[in-house]
Motif scaffolding. Structure first.
Motif: not given
Length: 468
Positions: A160-166, A274-284, A149-158
């Motif tokens: 989806g209208r004014l502040i977006l990730v790709s 950048g992008r981040t792998g969708n692995t957080e919920s997998l209980n790796l 998933f698109s890595t969100p900006p560390p300084v603000v929460q997107p």
């Protein structure tokens, strides 16, 4: 001998997961695909395909391709809206989803809509499906193809209208009059050039000092020039310090503050860093696996993780994170899982960037050959020398560049910028893969009028440079 519910379970139904599952279905008995979203396709269907389709819709509706013929003021639609752009986008997305569902059904794959997490290396917990209770399943082999998933900006929460990730591009209420794109990677440049073609005043902010460092220098320079010709402002060697909403304006805007002290105010900001792998919920950890700080997994040459029988493919393993390479990775992983040998050509892959104009490359760059001490020559031709380019109206922007070894004349690299670059690159890929020379390109009959004739012209140019 341990009995499992499935011979293989694939987590994720994007390009990598689909191809792993389909290949496994031809080699094994029971294969299941687990997808947490309501439909198949993964990030390619929800974000990748829309981005490419938006580009095509923008070029059509603005009359971009015809402007060299009819003049720079030529347009098909004077005021293109997001609704106009989404007509084609929604059609393509639905058609692709139908096709993928049919392929999975045709290969007798069991589709399970659920969130998967590891209980141990062979057991998965399935949850989140409101139609049935949580349960567990077991599999001899497991493929992790969860994508990114698109890595969100560390300084603000997107929002989806004014502040977006790709990935949020389809949520824009309308085409913004001004847009700041943070990040000049492939995705950021694709969106920036698309909106610039629509008439949006675009500013690109990037911490690097040149576009696409992995690309040929001349191609990167040409793209930089073309973007500026379309009104794009480049703020390079800059880092974002903060992003905030502008209060008290007559219409909503966003301010991007840079560490240099510069400020950029625009109607929307798209964060493409950048992008981040969708692995957080997998209980790796339960399976003995660990992801890196970007959620990515390490694999060997067969795409097997450090845990035997568990594979990872696609974006979740990082570069190159392309649909084409992900599909091949899925097939190779499935073949290895069931002991079937397969050739791996994944190291020689074409890389395309769907900017306006389009870019494609395969093989070595001049910088790489120089660093390796290879004696090489260059052959180059402009699109304006191609009849097909004149017919299409794309006569100024494009060129094709060949790199070949002087002594053997073997083709080593191909770099293209211009219309149809992503299609044309495969001829060069095939010649390189089979050890072909530039002489093949001059001695073969290439249809007329085609962009592919640029190969012959560039090859002749290179041979002329040898003085033979």
């Amino acid at each position: 001998m341990t009995s499992y519910d499935y011979d293989m379970v694939v987590i994720g139904s994007g390009p990598a997961g689909q191809h792993a599952a389909i290949q496994a279905s031809k080699l094994a008995g029971r294969v299941a695909v687990i997808e947490r979203l309501p439909d198949v396709g993964g990030i390619d269907l929800s974000a990748g395909t829309p981005a490419k389709t938006l580009r095509e819709a923008a070029m059509h509706l603005t009359g971009y391709r015809e402007r060299n013929v009819y003049g720079s003021s030529y347009v098909v639609n004077q005021n293109v809206s997001m609704s106009d752009l989404l007509v084609r986008t929604n059609y393509v997305m639905e058609h692709q989803a139908q096709m993928q569902r049919a392929q999975l059904a045709r290969n007798r794959l069991e589709m399970i809509t659920a969130e998967a997490s590891f209980v141990d290396r062979h057991c998965l917990k399935l949850s989140g499906n409101t139609d049935e209770p949580d349960r567990t399943i077991t599999a001899e082999k497991i493929v992790i193809a969860v994508g990114t998933f698109s890595t969100p900006p560390p300084v603000v929460q997107p929002d989806g209208r004014l502040i977006l990730v790709s990935d949020d591009v389809l949520t824009l209420p309308d085409v913004p009059r001004t847009l700041t794109v943070v990040g000049a990677g492939a995705i950021g440049l694709e969106h920036a050039s698309t909106f610039a073609a629509l008439g949006t005043r675009v500013t690109i902010v990037d911490r690097g000092n040149r576009l696409l460092p992995f690309a040929d220098d001349e191609v990167a320079e040409s793209l930089t020039y073309q973007l500026r010709q379309h009104g794009v402002t480049l703020r390079q060697n800059e880092t974002v310090f903060d992003i905030e909403y502008v209060i008290g304006e007559s219409e909503p805007r966003v301010r991007v503050m840079l560490e240099s002290g510069k400020q950029i105010v625009s109607h929307a900001v798209m964060y493409c860093v950048g992008r981040t792998g969708n692995t957080e919920s997998l209980n790796l950890e339960a399976a003995g696996l660990e992801a890196d700080e970007r959620g990515r997994l390490g694999v060997d040459g067969n795409y097997e993780t450090g845990v035997s029988g568990i594979y990872a493919v696609g974006g979740v393993i990082g570069f190159p994170d392309l649909v084409s390479t992900s599909q091949l990775q899925g097939r190779i992983a499935a073949c290895h899982a069931f002991g079937v040998p397969v050739e791996d050509y994944s190291q020689l892959f074409p890389y395309a960037v769907y900017t306006i104009p389009e870019i494609a490359m395969v093989g070595k760059t001049e910088s790489e050959l120089t660093d390796e001490g290879v004696a090489y020559e260059v052959g180059k031709t402009s699109y304006r020398e191609s009849v097909r380019s004149i017919v299409m109206g794309d006569v100024w922007d494009g060129f094709l560049k060949l790199l070949f070894e002087i002594e053997s004349r073997k083709l080593l690299g191909v770099h293209i910028i211009g219309e149809g670059a992503s299609e044309m690159i495969h001829l060069g890929q095939a010649v390189i893969a089979h050890g072909g020379t530039v002489d093949y390109l001059t001695e073969s009959v290439i249809g007329h009028p085609t962009f592919a004739q640029c190969y012959a012209a560039a090859a002749l140019d290179g041979i002329d440079r040898l003085g033979l």
